[in-house]
Enzyme design. Structure first.
Site: not given
Length: 504
Positions: A210, A212, A217, A232, A296, A373
């Protein structure tokens, strides 16, 4: 009854050893001696945090304190907790003087080593989230329970003191009582970097690939019409993001917890600079800059907790509740399709892709490397330790940054390099003012600060070096941006830096 001196002694033992096993044993030994009402404050102190959170005491107040130390240790953990709780409640006219009096009274009962500990604690120098992993293992050892039970309870509670209290009070059954609770954010699952897309695909098997995003966040909780939005670091920002609240209220469900990213887009649909997105988090109104969410993961849906289900099932739930807001992704792609999505993400102005194992459960932190990532350039999130005064055109500004990586064994950040590159005039002015507000001490050339600011650094790579204690140094490092959405516990570890060595 346990004295503050016992905490200071244990903290010194932990700082003096590089052995994770020894750190864990020292902390567990103290935890096992605590009375029930001492567990929460002592756990916070051992983790380098103030019981109950920040107390609103700045370095200027602490620097002005000059109190004769006590001859012998008499302060208990509950004494410290009571005074800090009282200081936190002080407000109104004359509050500065009353804080000073309360803190002077506390320090006056402390010998020299305890005074130093308390000043560093109040100033934020001991607050190191990197210690969390060691604390979790120590809590498990002291309570005689599996580490995984403590780790999961901490993910759901978000608070080490509450987790320790449950473990020591009721063991594994008490830890199992922690559930995903609407309105209480879950500690986020994180990704570790992969060297290449092909390496990530080979490692994880069946995956979701997916975008990034270059965003921030978020975690959203909805229970009926009651909606909460968290960052986050689990800070609530609901009042600053009305468009996200309205969107989540409009989803076709009664209750949901979603994990995702949000960002501001320009008129062409490309991401605005990261700083503009983060600026909205602290704003008092939307200022016409709308945030767009991209989810996500789905952690709860209409009464069912999904954390322990494989990612593929959580994605099915996400498709049912918010299909129009899913992050661009492809499931079980071929290598060519994954590479094409990577190129599409970059062309759209994003950072790269995430590769996630479809059979993975949701677990806080980077454990298991189930999420990787992949970015086209090397970047690290590092902790700012200090800055040197500039020369020439930068005279009068704090410029050359000292950068540290997180110590996974709970020690202070490990210095890995310096850089003055990439700093705009605006950043130079900001960090000169901000660092002096966070100052712990200085010399003629350098201002040292509490290790809590995270900065994203772009670099060509790393090399072995005897100059820095971690045995590794950054190559051609430059500042990309500060990361106000991250704390020291979210910074990259020294292991991640060493993994970038050639052949690492």
């Amino acid at each position: 009854m346990v004295l503050l001196a016992d905490v200071v002694t244990t903290s010194r033992e932990v700082s003096a050893t590089r052995s994770r096993k020894a750190k864990t044993a020292a902390i567990a030994g103290l935890l096992a001696r605590l009375d029930a009402d001492e567990v929460r404050p002592a756990t916070a102190l051992l983790a380098g945090e103030l019981p109950g959170g920040r107390a609103g005491v700045g370095w200027s107040t602490l620097a002005a304190l000059d109190v004769e130390p006590a001859p012998e240790p008499t302060l208990t953990i509950t004494d410290v907790d009571s005074v800090i709780s009282a200081v936190r409640l002080i407000s109104g006219a004359g509050s500065g003087q009353r804080r000073t009096e309360a803190l002077s009274g506390l320090l006056g009962k402390a010998p020299t080593d305890e005074q130093e500990f308390l000043v560093r604690l109040l100033g934020g120098e001991l607050r190191q989230g990197a210690l969390e992993g060691v604390m979790i293992e120590a809590i498990a050892a002291a309570a005689g329970v599996p580490t995984e039970a403590v780790r999961r309870a901490f993910m759901l509670s978000g608070r080490l003191p509450a987790t320790a209290e449950a473990a020591l009070r009721g063991g594994e059954p008490a830890l199992a009582e922690f559930r995903l609770e609407m309105g209480r954010p879950v500690r986020p699952m994180l990704a570790s970097p992969a060297e290449t897309l092909d390496a990530a695909l080979d490692e994880l098997g069946e995956v979701s690939v997916e975008y990034k995003l270059d965003g921030a966040r978020i975690q959203v909780h909805r229970d009926g019409d009651d909606v909460h939005v968290y960052t986050r670091t689990l800070r609530e920002i609901t009042g600053n993001v009305p468009e996200l609240v309205e969107l989540v209220r409009g989803l076709n469900c009664r209750a949901v917890v979603l994990d995702g990213e949000t960002l501001a887009l320009d008129d062409a649909g490309r991401p605005r600079p990261f700083q503009e997105t983060m600026g909205r988090f602290g704003a008092q109104n939307s200022r016409d800059l709308l945030l767009h969410p991209y989810f996500f993961d789905c952690l709860h849906l209409d009464g069912e907790d999904l954390l322990d289900l494989p990612l593929r099932q959580r994605l099915d739930a996400l498709e049912r509740v918010a299909p129009q807001h899913r992050i661009p992704a492809t499931l079980s792609p071929s290598a060519d399709r994954a590479a094409a999505l990577f190129d599409e993400a970059l062309d759209a102005g994003h950072e790269g892709v995430m590769v996630k194992a479809l059979d993975s459960a949701y677990a806080a932190g980077r454990r298991g490397r189930s999420w990787r990532k992949v970015k086209p350039e090397h970047t690290l999130d590092l902790i700012v330790l200090a800055a040197e005064w500039g020369h020439g055109r930068r005279r009068g500004f704090l410029s050359n940054l000292h950068l540290g990586a997180r110590d996974p064994d709970g020690g202070p950040p490990i210095m890995v390099g310096k850089t003055f590159k990439g700093l705009t005039d605006e950043l130079l002015a900001w960090q000169t003012a901000e660092f002096q507000r966070r100052e712990s001490h200085r010399d003629d050339w350098t201002v040292h600060i509490a290790p809590e600011l995270v900065v994203e650094i772009e670099l060509d790579g790393v090399q072995t070096s005897t100059r820095y204690p971690g045995g590794v140094a950054l190559r051609f490092a430059r500042v990309l941006r500060y990361r106000p959405d991250k704390d020291a516990a979210s910074a990259d570890s020294i292991e991640a830096v060493r993994a970038m060595l050639p052949g690492g």
